[in-house]
Design a protein around this motif. Structure first.
Motif, PDB file in Angstrom:
ATOM      1  N   VAL A   3       0.836  -1.201   0.000  1.00 40.09           N
ATOM      2  CA  VAL A   3       0.000   0.000   0.000  1.00 40.09           C
ATOM      3  C   VAL A   3       0.870   1.250   0.000  1.00 40.09           C
ATOM      4  N   VAL A   4       0.457   2.239  -0.780  1.00 43.11           N
ATOM      5  CA  VAL A   4       0.971   3.600  -0.641  1.00 43.11           C
ATOM      6  C   VAL A   4      -0.134   4.420   0.015  1.00 43.11           C
ATOM      7  N   PHE A   5       0.228   5.164   1.052  1.00 47.86           N
ATOM      8  CA  PHE A   5      -0.751   5.973   1.773  1.00 47.86           C
ATOM      9  C   PHE A   5      -0.500   7.449   1.480  1.00 47.86           C
ATOM     10  N   MET A   6      -1.591   8.179   1.206  1.00 46.42           N
ATOM     11  CA  MET A   6      -1.504   9.613   0.943  1.00 46.42           C
ATOM     12  C   MET A   6      -2.506  10.345   1.826  1.00 46.42           C
ATOM     13  N   GLY A   7      -2.016  11.134   2.755  1.00 48.29           N
ATOM     14  CA  GLY A   7      -2.898  11.863   3.666  1.00 48.29           C
ATOM     15  C   GLY A   7      -2.118  12.926   4.397  1.00 48.29           C
TER      16      GLY A   7
END
Length: 309
Positions: A3-7
């Motif tokens: 997973v790549v997380f963007m936040g």
């Protein structure tokens, strides 16, 4: 899953925690660059950046994801899916198409109602009785993608932006493991959004925060709670500006809109445009800490008959 997380903000923090706790391989965390925050306005990483660093995850803070070099850098991570939660950037189509399972967004409304930047505030300000959290498959349009999973949440009569934010963030995080597990086994069918009932949650501006006492009491009450604690709906009397942070509907008022009809241990009662009152119970004077209205009134005299502007 890889997973790549963007936040970026606090709303995204529970989602990142849930991904780590559920055993997914978080290849990298993308977040907005450090900004001036807090007293002294020193550069500080975003809430998501701070948590990612605590977990020992790789943190990336590009100013834009549209550069070809950023697309290549993300592709090199070979993610199965990207999770996007209030990241603060528009992703180009090349990014949306890159992961095998696409880019999923946690959105804090029941789409197609309140597409856009400020769904929590706008739902309260509009007097909505229900809202929710949805996991959406992202596409090029503004929050137009199909829905994978959803949960409905009632909006209480005394709900504020902060209280609803704090309810919805962990609910959205809790939907993530179920969504990813279903994607892995191919057991989830995206549901297209309805073409009916589309509304847009425009970004909150300073103009949204100024109280217009000509409006009905119900609208003023919703405005106060929907903008509490930030940016805070405000009013003025004399040279004093005060944020109004908590309110409820009162009785029948008297005088012109904006007239103070009561200022005592119960709070500050103000007549609105429909002849009804809003009772203010928590306030904040400029440069001071927030406090109960009764306490504020012990140090700041406001006589009945005063007209707020």
């Amino acid at each position: 899953m890889r997973v790549v997380f963007m936040g970026t903000p606090d709303f995204a923090v529970p989602a990142l925690s849930e991904l780590v706790a559920s055993g997914h391989d978080v290849a990298a965390v993308y977040t907005q660059p450090p900004r001036p925050r807090g007293r002294g306005h020193k550069l500080r990483p975003s809430p998501v950046g701070e948590l990612a660093a605590d977990y020992g995850l790789e943190v990336r803070t590009p100013e834009t994801m549209k550069a070809p070099s950023e697309v290549e850098a993300l592709a090199a991570l070979e993610p199965d899916v990207a999770i996007v939660v209030a990241y603060g950037q528009i992703l180009p189509q090349a990014i949306l198409d890159l992961p095998e399972h696409g880019c999923l967004n946690i959105h804090a409304s029941l789409l197609p109602r309140w597409r856009g930047a400020a769904p929590i505030q706008r739902a309260i300000m509009a007097g909505d009785k229900v809202t929710g959290v949805q996991i959406m498959q992202m596409e090029a349009g503004l929050d137009t993608g199909p829905i994978l999973l959803s949960e409905t949440v009632p909006i209480a009569e005394d709900e504020t932006y902060q209280s609803l934010h704090d309810k919805l963030a962990p609910i959205g995080a809790g939907l993530l493991p179920r969504t990813l597990a279903a994607l892995e086994r191919g057991g989830i069918a995206p549901t297209p959004q309805s073409e009916d009932g589309v509304t847009y949650a425009k970004k909150i501006t300073p103009e949204d925060a100024k109280i217009d006492w000509e409006k009905p009491a119900h609208e003023v009450d919703c405005q106060i709670r929907g903008l509490s604690p930030f940016p805070g709906a405000y009013t003025e009397f004399g040279n004093i500006r005060m944020k109004l942070l908590m309110s409820k509907l009162g009785g029948t008022g008297a005088g012109a809109p904006g007239t103070v009809t009561g200022a005592d241990e119960h709070g500050l009662a103000v007549t609105c445009g429909d002849g009804n009152e809003v009772l203010i119970t928590r306030v904040q004077r400029s440069g001071k800490a927030a406090q109960p209205a009764a306490e504020f009134l012990r140090g700041t005299k406001i006589d009945p008959g005063t007209v707020l502007s």
